[in-house]
Write an enzyme that holds these catalytic residues in place. Structure first.
Site, PDB file in Angstrom:
ATOM      1  CD  GLU A 308      24.701  12.574   0.597  1.00 44.27           C
ATOM      2  OE1 GLU A 308      25.019  11.392   0.783  1.00 44.27           O
ATOM      3  OE2 GLU A 308      23.917  13.193   1.338  1.00 44.27           O
ATOM      4  CG  ASP A 312      27.467   9.408   0.254  1.00 39.75           C
ATOM      5  OD1 ASP A 312      26.696   9.296   1.222  1.00 39.75           O
ATOM      6  OD2 ASP A 312      27.095   9.781  -0.869  1.00 39.75           O
ATOM      7  CB  SER A 534      22.369  11.293   3.001  1.00 38.75           C
ATOM      8  OG  SER A 534      21.690  11.696   1.846  1.00 38.75           O
TER       9      SER A 534
END
Length: 620
Positions: A308, A312, A534
């Site tokens: 994750e 990002d 996400s």
């Protein structure tokens, strides 16, 4: 280390000793809050009373109504005060509790035997470290261990009490009744490129398109890259002009931390002019959150960490160069930590992070968060208070983007109430449902885009991997005034569809969307793909960081709290998405329609149009 452990143990024993002292309440105790444990959690034995917890006490804030009124004015593009954001000190002054509130709470804690307390800069939060058995007496409750179906264990209670005279002075105390987990909204973790081709048969460009467009030349449905995003959302060719006055941040929880060598590999391949940002983005550790400037550690590899966080930083860096990037890694989560000399690091991560952020005098103008959970797992008092903290961030001129979730209306075989009745209904997500954040959904395909969806499969471990862009209407937060036209229009258009399964008068989300399927990214030195809101959320944050860059360079204020502007004017700078459904809860779900809908919001960004509508100039 031995001396530190001894000191901590002595502190724990001293705190434990005060339990014998009776708590002198000035009024009888009464239950302040009750919250059921979600279905995914199983109650176990009593919690270890000697274990230390970090107790956070939210005091009744001073002029929060005034702050929200200010926020409304400075975020309304038609108001004379539009863009007149507050400073950190001005926000603190507005929310600082009345002296009576502080005095009453301090007296209660002191009479209970609590010594030192720690305030934040606004003095609306108190933090104390106490053994659980002392907290049980302080709040007239019992803590038990609860085990999540994934194996995580936390110590929580389902109710807590206060002396009656303190009910009006204390809004929330945590960790007590919260059972949320802060899960990342990534529907598909790492897949090597040769494993995705069998999953993309349904992804394509529009039928009948014979002449290749600029988008079709650079966008590949099996691995979507920064060049595709730049072309699709029309940021290609833009040169940042206000990097020294601008920044974009993102948050990490669950021991996630962005890996610089992976980011460098990604940028070398897809945005070589930006490769230096892999080494220069700033990182902050909050409440013991991890930091890592090198490759994945053996433990991070074993725990399969940082998918994750890598997504990002790579999604943002791939679109927003030269805007400075800031990474926040916040500790606070399961699993249970048995060491009695260590404060259990399972405090409420959103609260810990936002309270830390509000104490900083300078913060990014855009912040992306790709985490969330079912709204009903979060006590209402906590959700409302944290949402107000987000409002305080907005008042300082920062836009907060949150992902809408990846389980559509609530997942598969999961959609039941958490009130003891197990009633079938759609499950909205938090913080996506907070009206003071801008919530981002996900799309797939090109020319035209449609809402992101991939049919689920029953996996060997019993997990059903449905992926559908998060959708819903809040059960906690009423419909804000800026939604008074768009949301009722949609609700009316679908008639009695799913009547009784959602709250038509609640805050609807998401507000806008962006691509969220098969992002190219690197993890552990290997390229793969990853999907989810996400992905769409940091991508959107990077695009709006460029909008802010153009505004700053044009002498304009940054967008700040985005939603009033977005619903009144900014939606005209988005491409309306009209294909798809929300899915989830074992039904097809809400339909994507013309105009706002609770799957793609108003649509996906058109960078030049957004800048123009906000009053800035591109300056190519």
């Amino acid at each position: 280390m031995q001396m530190l452990a001894s000191a901590l143990l002595a502190a724990a024993m001293a705190a434990h000793a005060v339990v014998a002292s009776p708590i002198q309440a000035r009024s009888p105790y009464a239950v302040k809050e009750t919250h059921f444990a979600p279905r995914e959690w199983t109650k176990l034995d009593r919690a270890n009373g000697r274990k230390l917890v970090q107790l956070q006490i939210g005091l009744k804030q001073g002029n929060m109504d005034g702050l929200l009124e200010h926020l409304s004015e400075v975020s309304d593009p038609d108001h004379a005060r539009y863009g007149a954001h507050l400073s950190a000190d001005e926000v603190d002054d507005m929310v600082r509790p009345a002296k009576e509130t502080c005095d009453q709470v301090e007296d209660w804690l002191r009479e209970a035997g609590v010594g030192d307390v720690s305030y934040n800069t606004a003095k609306d939060w108190i933090t104390v470290h106490l053994p659980i058995d002392f907290v049980e007496k302080l709040l007239d409750t019992e803590y038990h261990n609860y085990k999540h179906e994934d194996g995580s264990i936390v110590s929580r209670t389902t109710h807590w009490s206060l002396p009656r005279h303190l009910h009006e002075h204390i809004d929330v105390i945590q960790p007590t009744t919260s059972f949320f987990r802060g899960a990342a909204n990534a529907a598909t973790y790492v897949k090597t490129l040769d494993k995705v081709h069998d999953e993309v048969a349904s992804l394509s460009f529009a039928n009948g398109q014979y002449e290749p467009s600029d988008v079709s030349k650079v966008c590949n449905v099996s691995s979507v890259t920064p060049e595709c995003f730049q072309t699709l959302y029309k940021t290609k060719g833009y040169k940042t002009r206000a990097s020294d006055k601008n920044s974009v941040g993102f948050t990490n929880y669950l021991e996630e931390v962005p890996i610089r060598p992976d980011t460098e590999l990604f940028l070398k391949k897809y945005r070589p002019e930006a490769v230096s940002s892999a080494k220069t983005f700033k990182t902050y550790s909050i409440n013991g959150g991890p930091l890592n400037d090198g490759p994945l550690t053996p433990q991070e590899l074993e725990d399969d960490k940082s998918h994750e966080a890598n997504l990002d930083v790579q999604a943002i860096a791939g679109i927003s160069w030269k805007t400075p990037i800031v990474s926040y890694s916040t500790g606070g989560r399961p699993p249970f930590i048995p060491d009695l000399t260590v404060v259990e690091n399972d405090s409420e991560p959103y609260l810990v992070w936002v309270n830390w952020l509000l104490q900083q005098r300078s913060i990014p103008k855009i912040i992306s968060t790709s985490y969330g959970e079912p709204e009903q797992t979060v006590p209402r008092s906590y959700a409302e208070r944290v949402c107000k903290q987000f409002a305080a961030v907005g008042a300082r001129g920062t836009t907060m983007f949150f992902s809408s979730g990846d389980r559509g209306l609530g997942g598969t075989d999961k959609c039941y109430t958490n009130d003891g009745k197990n009633t079938y209904k759609f499950l909205p997500a938090f913080p996506a449902s907070c009206p003071y954040v801008t919530t981002v959904g996900a799309t797939k395909n090109f020319e035209p885009e449609e809402s992101a969806y991939r049919a689920g499969r029953n996996l060997s471990d019993g997990y059903h991997d449905l992926y559908s862009s998060g959708s819903g209407f809040s059960d906690y937060f009423k419909q804000p005034t800026w939604q008074k036209d768009a949301v009722p229009h949609y609700v009316k258009s679908i008639g009695d569809l799913y009547k009784g399964l959602y709250n038509p008068r609640g805050r609807g989300y998401p507000d806008l969307a962006a691509q969220g399927l098969y992002f190219a990214y690197f993890w552990n030195g290997t390229e793969g793909t990853i999907s989810g809101t996400s992905a769409s959320t940091p991508l959107t944050a990077g695009i709006f960081a460029l909008v802010n860059d153009a505004l700053i360079a044009s002498g304009k204020p940054t967008l700040g709290y985005l939603n009033p502007w977005l619903y009144k004017k900014g939606y005209k700078g988005l491409t309306d998405i009209t294909i798809g459904f929300s899915y989830g809860c074992n039904v097809q779900g809400f339909p994507v329609t013309k105009g706002w809908d609770p799957i793609t919001g108003f649509g996906t960004p058109i960078f030049p149009e957004l800048v123009k509508l906000a009053g800035g100039h591109i300056g190519y």
